[in-house]
Write an enzyme that holds these catalytic residues in place. Structure first.
Site, PDB file in Angstrom:
ATOM      1  CB  CYS A  43      13.101 -89.129   3.408  1.00 46.14           C
ATOM      2  SG  CYS A  43      13.765 -88.614   2.150  1.00 46.14           S
ATOM      3  CB  CYS A  48      11.539 -86.455   0.489  1.00 47.58           C
ATOM      4  SG  CYS A  48      12.504 -85.993   2.073  1.00 47.58           S
ATOM      5  CE  LYS A  51       8.798 -82.808  -1.436  1.00 52.54           C
ATOM      6  NZ  LYS A  51       8.949 -82.197  -0.024  1.00 52.54           N
ATOM      7  CE1 TYR A 177      12.169 -77.199   3.422  1.00 53.65           C
ATOM      8  CE2 TYR A 177      12.225 -76.312   5.572  1.00 53.65           C
ATOM      9  CZ  TYR A 177      12.597 -76.343   4.724  1.00 53.65           C
ATOM     10  OH  TYR A 177      14.178 -76.453   5.404  1.00 53.65           O
ATOM     11  CD  GLU A 181       7.801 -79.244   0.265  1.00 52.53           C
ATOM     12  OE1 GLU A 181       8.983 -78.797  -0.128  1.00 52.53           O
ATOM     13  OE2 GLU A 181       7.418 -80.428   0.724  1.00 52.53           O
ATOM     14  CG  HIS A 435      22.794 -66.298 -23.535  1.00 50.49           C
ATOM     15  ND1 HIS A 435      22.187 -65.604 -22.400  1.00 50.49           N
ATOM     16  CD2 HIS A 435      22.473 -65.519 -24.435  1.00 50.49           C
ATOM     17  CE1 HIS A 435      20.886 -64.404 -23.337  1.00 50.49           C
ATOM     18  NE2 HIS A 435      21.504 -64.678 -24.609  1.00 50.49           N
ATOM     19  CD  GLU A 440      22.143 -66.023 -18.611  1.00 47.93           C
ATOM     20  OE1 GLU A 440      23.188 -65.414 -19.276  1.00 47.93           O
ATOM     21  OE2 GLU A 440      21.357 -66.172 -19.845  1.00 47.93           O
TER      22      GLU A 440
HETATM   23  P1  NDP Z   1       7.736 -76.442   9.894  1.00 50.12           P
HETATM   24  O1  NDP Z   1       8.495 -76.314  10.897  1.00 50.12           O
HETATM   25  O2  NDP Z   1       8.291 -75.969   9.239  1.00 50.12           O
HETATM   26  O3  NDP Z   1       6.400 -75.258  10.576  1.00 50.12           O
HETATM   27  C1  NDP Z   1       5.870 -75.536  10.699  1.00 50.12           C
HETATM   28  C2  NDP Z   1       4.783 -74.197  10.641  1.00 50.12           C
HETATM   29  O4  NDP Z   1       3.119 -75.004  11.958  1.00 50.12           O
HETATM   30  C3  NDP Z   1       5.513 -73.300  11.208  1.00 50.12           C
HETATM   31  O5  NDP Z   1       4.520 -71.908  10.318  1.00 50.12           O
HETATM   32  C4  NDP Z   1       4.936 -72.998  12.422  1.00 50.12           C
HETATM   33  O6  NDP Z   1       4.857 -70.690  12.640  1.00 50.12           O
HETATM   34  C5  NDP Z   1       3.090 -73.346  12.587  1.00 50.12           C
HETATM   35  N1  NDP Z   1       2.594 -73.444  13.505  1.00 50.12           N
HETATM   36  C6  NDP Z   1       3.817 -74.365  14.345  1.00 50.12           C
HETATM   37  N2  NDP Z   1       2.432 -74.669  15.449  1.00 50.12           N
HETATM   38  C7  NDP Z   1       1.366 -73.888  15.294  1.00 50.12           C
HETATM   39  C8  NDP Z   1      -0.062 -73.718  15.849  1.00 50.12           C
HETATM   40  N3  NDP Z   1       0.244 -74.020  17.808  1.00 50.12           N
HETATM   41  N4  NDP Z   1      -0.654 -72.730  15.493  1.00 50.12           N
HETATM   42  C9  NDP Z   1      -0.483 -72.521  14.240  1.00 50.12           C
HETATM   43  N5  NDP Z   1       0.588 -72.611  13.287  1.00 50.12           N
HETATM   44  C10 NDP Z   1       1.881 -73.293  13.786  1.00 50.12           C
HETATM   45  O7  NDP Z   1       7.364 -77.678   9.956  1.00 50.12           O
HETATM   46  P2  NDP Z   1       6.404 -78.626   8.586  1.00 50.12           P
HETATM   47  O8  NDP Z   1       5.496 -79.545   9.276  1.00 50.12           O
HETATM   48  O9  NDP Z   1       6.748 -77.740   7.836  1.00 50.12           O
HETATM   49  O10 NDP Z   1       7.956 -79.625   8.284  1.00 50.12           O
HETATM   50  C11 NDP Z   1       8.668 -80.283   9.511  1.00 50.12           C
HETATM   51  C12 NDP Z   1      10.071 -80.206   9.239  1.00 50.12           C
HETATM   52  O11 NDP Z   1      10.226 -81.203   8.222  1.00 50.12           O
HETATM   53  C13 NDP Z   1      10.661 -78.743   8.958  1.00 50.12           C
HETATM   54  O12 NDP Z   1      11.132 -78.182   9.481  1.00 50.12           O
HETATM   55  C14 NDP Z   1      11.566 -79.711   7.623  1.00 50.12           C
HETATM   56  O13 NDP Z   1      13.170 -79.362   8.343  1.00 50.12           O
HETATM   57  C15 NDP Z   1      11.087 -81.303   6.708  1.00 50.12           C
HETATM   58  N6  NDP Z   1      10.522 -80.476   6.590  1.00 50.12           N
HETATM   59  C16 NDP Z   1      11.511 -80.371   4.580  1.00 50.12           C
HETATM   60  C17 NDP Z   1      11.149 -79.756   3.404  1.00 50.12           C
HETATM   61  C18 NDP Z   1      12.040 -79.778   2.443  1.00 50.12           C
HETATM   62  O14 NDP Z   1      13.306 -79.975   2.929  1.00 50.12           O
HETATM   63  N7  NDP Z   1      11.824 -80.024   1.239  1.00 50.12           N
HETATM   64  C19 NDP Z   1       9.603 -80.775   2.673  1.00 50.12           C
HETATM   65  C20 NDP Z   1       9.345 -80.838   4.201  1.00 50.12           C
HETATM   66  C21 NDP Z   1       9.245 -81.016   5.638  1.00 50.12           C
HETATM   67  P3  NDP Z   1       6.320 -70.055  13.296  1.00 50.12           P
HETATM   68  O15 NDP Z   1       6.533 -69.411  11.752  1.00 50.12           O
HETATM   69  O16 NDP Z   1       5.058 -68.945  13.571  1.00 50.12           O
HETATM   70  O17 NDP Z   1       6.380 -71.582  14.731  1.00 50.12           O
END
Ligand code: NDP
Length: 450
Positions: A43, A48, A51, A177, A181, A435, A440
């Site tokens: 993080c 976090c 980023k 996410y 982002e 407001h 709101e």
């Molecule tokens: P996520 O799990 O959010 O998303 C992964 C993405 O990759 C999904 O769209 C998934 O598709 C896709 N995916 C997975 N495997 C493949 C593949 N083999 N080929 C193509 N696409 C694939 O993971 P992130 O890496 O974005 O983030 C990891 C974690 O970090 C998050 O789950 C979150 O908990 C945390 N995080 C939180 C943040 C916040 O609170 N603002 C910011 C950044 C990270 P599908 O949906 O189809 O499975």
């Protein structure tokens, strides 16, 4: 005095590990935390915090563009990526020092190196053998990439935070996410971003209307979103990389970023030697109190792959300390955990999505508002905010609040308190708005969606 060197050894000085170690030490326990990389963990060092600093940096592009409509002239405004990265890194160095000091001031011993379990009470760090009555695994996660030809050319969020220079064209793979982002950051800084996702829309798991609204706004801002698309291979080309898609198209890019999820950091810790159970994805299995199947070994945070958010890891750590050392068995409550995607515009939510609410409660009332926030009028920005409430008609309780629009994450924190308190729609209605604000709108929605 116990028969061990320490009362608690924590593996990993990320958000969960630091909080647990510090609280345990403050109770008078003898604690060591073992970290092989930088204190602060994902993080603070690779997630976090850096980023969000880049999000702040990139959002000045909007402010500058919008200022024209408010009478400003901005000729000569310039952006220097290297300067932003250097400033961000200086801040991370400061935070690393602060975290180290907080641990030391609490009486926690920080041990640099990789800790592996020799037995249920012994941790090896290089040549050293350290023993503890209780062991906490808080080793987090790491980017997980699919095995496709050319994947070695791709970078992850770790590297994307530290690029030497901005690419002109970038392919981002994933729709979660991190992908969304980073698409916002780089698109705002003038990079041509193509976002490739295998699903039919970004951010699976979030409310359908919010996903659609954000997708539309990102597309309007110029992100080229290719849904239902998979990358088959990546090849080096004269000018960068050719990304081959399953629809036979080839997208050219100077940088390919994979954000296809994260995997628990459980390999190579000696877990099998000690008999700590992990699931098929490598996540350490724990009960509601974060205890593994080995009585004195516990685990919190992303290594358990429950709800991978920093504040959740911190709350799991606090519940662990209460349970293990204060005689107050405490299970983390995963209901109504708010979260935000720092996309551009941001998305924030708490509670159930409309689909989940219908599954759990049957019929639900839905209130939706889509409007142009005041600032966007003079700014002549073609961007609309979405706000949505989901209400259980039987109890009148608000089950979910979702928002896509400026300040969404800041607004949602307060509404998370309301949902945690079981607020009803009547109580939302009885709340006087501030407001003129966008927020709101959430207390003035009167018409149900038919
Ligand atoms: P996520 O799990 O959010 O998303 C992964 C993405 O990759 C999904 O769209 C998934 O598709 C896709 N995916 C997975 N495997 C493949 C593949 N083999 N080929 C193509 N696409 C694939 O993971 P992130 O890496 O974005 O983030 C990891 C974690 O970090 C998050 O789950 C979150 O908990 C945390 N995080 C939180 C943040 C916040 O609170 N603002 C910011 C950044 C990270 P599908 O949906 O189809 O499975």
């Amino acid at each position: 005095m116990t028969a061990y060197d320490y009362d608690l050894i924590t593996l990993g000085a990320g958000s969960g590990g630091v909080r647990a170690s510090r609280l345990a030490a403050q109770l008078g326990l003898k604690v060591a935390v073992i970290e092989e990389s930088r204190v602060g963990g994902t993080c603070v060092m690779r997630g976090c915090v850096p980023k969000k600093l880049l999000v702040y940096g990139s959002r000045f592009a909007d402010d500058l563009a919008d200022s024209l409509g408010f009478g400003w002239s901005i000729e000569g405004a310039d952006f220097d990526w290297a300067r932003l990265v250097a400033a961000k890194n200086a801040e991370l160095n400061r935070l690393e020092t602060v975290y180290g000091r907080i641990l030391r001031d609490s009486g926690v011993q920080v041990v640099e190196g990789r800790g592996t379990l020799a037995d249920a009470h012994t941790v090896l760090v290089g040549e050293r053998r350290l023993s503890a009555a209780t062991i906490l695994i808080a080793t987090g996660g790491r980017p997980s990439l699919p095995k496709i030809p050319g994947i070695q050319f791709a970078v992850t969020s770790n590297e994307a935070l530290d690029l030497m220079q901005l690419p002109e064209r970038m392919v981002i793979v994933g729709g979660g996410y991190i992908a969304v982002e980073f698409a916002g950051i780089f698109n705002s800084l003038g990079v041509a971003v193509t976002l490739i996702l295998r699903g039919d829309a970004i951010l699976r798991g979030f409310d359908h209307d919010a996903r659609m609204a954000l997708g539309e706004e990102m597309a309007k801002r110029g992100v080229d979103i290719r849904a239902k698309t998979q990358v088959q291979s990546i090849e080096r080309s004269k000018s960068g990389y050719d990304v081959h898609l399953d629809d036979d198209e080839v997208v050219e890019a100077d940088l390919v970023l994979y954000a296809t999820g994260r995997a628990p950091n459980s390999a190579g810790l000696g877990l099998e030697r000690v008999g700590v159970a992990v699931n098929a994805h490598g996540a350490v299995e724990v009960d509601a109190y974060s205890r593994t199947n080995v009585e004195n070994i516990w685990a919190v945070g992303d290594v358990t792959d429950r709800m991978n958010l920093t504040p959740v890891a911190i709350n799991e750590a606090m519940a662990f300390v209460r349970t293990a050392f204060q005689g107050q068995p405490t299970a983390m409550d995963y209901d109504n955990v708010p979260s935000a995607v720092f996309s551009q515009p941001p998305l924030a939510s708490v509670g159930l999505t409309e689909d989940a609410a219908r599954k759990r409660h049957g019929a639900v009332d839905v209130y939706v508002s889509r409007f142009r926030p005041m600032r966007n009028t003079l700014a002549e920005r073609d961007e609309r905010t979405l706000m949505k409430l989901i209400v259980d008609p039987a109890s009148d309780r608000v089950l979910g609040v979702h928002m896509v629009g400026p300040d969404g994450p800041e607004i949602m924190q307060g509404f998370a308190v309301a949902l945690k308190c079981g607020a009803t729609k009547a109580q939302f209605d009885a709340t006087v708005g501030i407001h003129p604000t966008a927020a709101e709108e959430l207390v003035t929605m009167r018409d149900k969606r038919l």
